[in-house]
Motif scaffolding. Structure first.
Motif, PDB file in Angstrom:
ATOM      1  N   PRO A  62       0.820  -1.210   0.000  1.00  0.00           N
ATOM      2  CA  PRO A  62       0.000   0.000   0.000  1.00  0.00           C
ATOM      3  C   PRO A  62       0.853   1.259   0.000  1.00  0.00           C
ATOM      4  N   GLY A  63       0.568   2.136  -0.930  1.00  0.00           N
ATOM      5  CA  GLY A  63       1.292   3.395  -1.024  1.00  0.00           C
ATOM      6  C   GLY A  63       2.482   3.374  -1.956  1.00  0.00           C
ATOM      7  N   CYS A  64       2.898   2.197  -2.405  1.00  0.00           N
ATOM      8  CA  CYS A  64       4.032   2.100  -3.331  1.00  0.00           C
ATOM      9  C   CYS A  64       3.531   2.010  -4.755  1.00  0.00           C
ATOM     10  N   VAL A  65       4.180   2.718  -5.632  1.00  0.00           N
ATOM     11  CA  VAL A  65       3.844   2.642  -7.040  1.00  0.00           C
ATOM     12  C   VAL A  65       4.657   1.543  -7.704  1.00  0.00           C
ATOM     13  N   ASP A  66       5.930   1.434  -7.333  1.00  0.00           N
ATOM     14  CA  ASP A  66       6.827   0.452  -7.917  1.00  0.00           C
ATOM     15  C   ASP A  66       7.370  -0.427  -6.797  1.00  0.00           C
ATOM     16  N   ALA A  67       6.964  -1.679  -6.764  1.00  0.00           N
ATOM     17  CA  ALA A  67       7.403  -2.579  -5.691  1.00  0.00           C
ATOM     18  C   ALA A  67       8.873  -2.942  -5.806  1.00  0.00           C
ATOM     19  N   HIS A  68       9.482  -2.740  -6.980  1.00  0.00           N
ATOM     20  CA  HIS A  68      10.902  -3.038  -7.130  1.00  0.00           C
ATOM     21  C   HIS A  68      11.707  -1.763  -6.938  1.00  0.00           C
ATOM     22  N   MET A  69      11.907  -1.457  -5.683  1.00  0.00           N
ATOM     23  CA  MET A  69      12.715  -0.274  -5.354  1.00  0.00           C
ATOM     24  C   MET A  69      13.530  -0.600  -4.122  1.00  0.00           C
ATOM     25  N   HIS A  70      14.554   0.155  -3.904  1.00  0.00           N
ATOM     26  CA  HIS A  70      15.462  -0.083  -2.787  1.00  0.00           C
ATOM     27  C   HIS A  70      15.283   1.052  -1.785  1.00  0.00           C
TER      28      HIS A  70
END
Length: 74
Positions: A62-70
């Motif tokens: 929830p709240g993330c646009v791109d789940a592949h981030m560091h």
């Protein structure tokens, strides 16, 4: 007799919710209203939503646009 209205547009049941600043990934339900996360909690009653979707224990961010981030590694 007055008809009870539903409070949520949809409910995504049983997803593993990843939240910032939380060490645990909890199995929760997500309630959506007007295209936004309205509630994140265990066991939202199905009668409270127009549509109920089985989350199949998949991950939710929830709240993330791109789940592949560091986050927080730099």
């Amino acid at each position: 007799m007055e008809q009870k209205s539903t409070s949520l547009d949809s409910i995504i049941r049983k997803v593993r919710v990843v939240r910032p600043n939380q060490r645990s990934v909890d199995l929760l339900d997500i309630g959506i209203k007007d295209g936004r996360f309205a509630r994140i909690e265990p066991e939202i009653r199905a009668e409270e939503g127009v549509a109920v979707i089985d989350g199949k224990s998949l991950l939710a961010f929830p709240g993330c646009v791109d789940a592949h981030m560091h986050v927080g590694i730099y």
